[in-house]
Write a protein that holds these residues in place. Structure first.
Motif, short mmCIF file in Angstrom:
data_model
loop_
_atom_site.label_atom_id
_atom_site.label_comp_id
_atom_site.label_asym_id
_atom_site.label_seq_id
_atom_site.Cartn_x
_atom_site.Cartn_y
_atom_site.Cartn_z
N ASN A 23 40.61 -20.41 36.18
CA ASN A 23 41.74 -19.85 35.41
C ASN A 23 41.01 -19.50 33.90
O ASN A 23 40.26 -20.61 33.47
N LEU A 28 33.11 -10.30 33.92
CA LEU A 28 34.28 -9.78 33.55
C LEU A 28 34.44 -8.31 33.32
O LEU A 28 33.56 -7.79 33.21
N THR A 33 40.02 -5.68 26.51
CA THR A 33 40.36 -7.05 27.01
C THR A 33 39.88 -7.29 28.44
O THR A 33 40.08 -6.51 29.36
N PHE A 34 38.89 -8.21 28.35
CA PHE A 34 38.45 -8.45 29.77
C PHE A 34 39.41 -9.53 30.43
O PHE A 34 39.35 -10.67 30.07
N ASP A 35 40.03 -8.92 31.36
CA ASP A 35 41.18 -10.08 32.16
C ASP A 35 40.99 -10.12 33.77
O ASP A 35 41.88 -10.53 34.48
N GLN A 36 39.65 -9.62 34.14
CA GLN A 36 39.45 -9.72 35.69
C GLN A 36 38.11 -10.43 35.70
O GLN A 36 37.06 -9.79 35.26
N GLU A 62 41.68 -17.43 29.86
CA GLU A 62 42.60 -16.58 28.95
C GLU A 62 41.62 -15.31 28.74
O GLU A 62 40.56 -15.45 28.80
N PRO A 63 42.22 -14.04 28.84
CA PRO A 63 41.77 -12.79 28.75
C PRO A 63 40.92 -12.79 27.42
O PRO A 63 41.09 -13.48 26.56
N THR A 82 34.12 -13.90 19.68
CA THR A 82 34.20 -13.58 20.99
C THR A 82 33.00 -14.09 21.76
O THR A 82 33.02 -14.72 22.68
N CYS A 110 37.66 -5.12 32.84
CA CYS A 110 38.94 -4.81 32.18
C CYS A 110 39.82 -3.95 33.27
O CYS A 110 39.47 -3.02 33.96
N GLU A 139 34.28 -17.62 22.79
CA GLU A 139 34.97 -17.62 23.87
C GLU A 139 34.37 -17.37 25.29
O GLU A 139 34.64 -18.14 26.20
N VAL A 179 39.36 -10.98 24.45
CA VAL A 179 39.71 -9.71 23.64
C VAL A 179 38.45 -9.55 22.72
O VAL A 179 38.21 -10.14 21.72
#
Length: 176
Positions: A138, A89, A74-77, A140-141, A17, A91, A20, A143
């Motif tokens: 851009n 980031l 999941t950190f997606d924002q 990728e989330p 992690t 979730c 990433e 995780v």
């Protein structure tokens, strides 16, 4: 005056992690931002502020009985928060287990006579400080598999702030 330490409870990333997050930090750096140092990346659960040694011992003892199931965030924002001037980031979805863990930590801290944040909890990862806008990136989330929590000290050093894990507690895996 007694000695105190600036402490907080956090989730600490595993090596994958962290890698990433370093890669994402490099893309932010390419946009002109100065990313948070990779060794300082974490998810704050409960901020304690300055804690004396006696209170720290009480808190450490109190949290040993906390039972939590492992969970995934999941950190997606990607967000820009203007007041603290950070890129972070967050979730879109927060598992119930996170809220339960934060509530349990807050109860133990309150039982030791300390106050914590009253704002609703929002897990986030600070990627850059002193930010001034939301860059178009851009990614990728990320995780994040959480299987433990830790007590972390915020240390002011000549090169800046450094976070040091004081103690870590594995989640107690409940049996069915």
């Amino acid at each position: 005056m007694t000695d105190s330490s600036r402490l907080f409870f956090a989730l600490w990333p595993d090596d994958q992690t962290r890698l990433e997050l370093v890669r994402l930090g490099q893309s932010i750096e390419a946009k002109g931002f100065r990313p948070v140092q990779s060794q300082n990346v974490h998810v704050t659960l409960v901020f304690l502020c300055n804690v004396d040694a006696a209170s720290e011992l009480l808190i450490k003892h109190g949290v040993t009985g906390i039972s939590a199931k492992p969970f995934v965030l999941t950190f997606d924002q990607l967000n820009y928060w203007s007041k603290p001037k950070i890129l972070c980031l967050s979730c879109l979805h927060m598992p119930d287990e996170v809220e339960s863990l934060v509530a349990a930590l807050n109860r133990e801290v309150a039982g030791c006579g300390l106050q914590t944040e009253t704002r609703p909890y929002s897990p986030h990862i600070t990627l850059a400080r002193h930010a001034w806008y939301l860059p178009d990136i851009n990614f990728e989330p990320i995780v994040w598999r959480a299987e433990s929590f830790c007590l972390v000290e915020s240390c002011s050093e000549p090169g800046g702030v450094n976070y040091k894990v004081r103690q870590q507690w594995p989640f107690i895996k409940t049996t069915v």
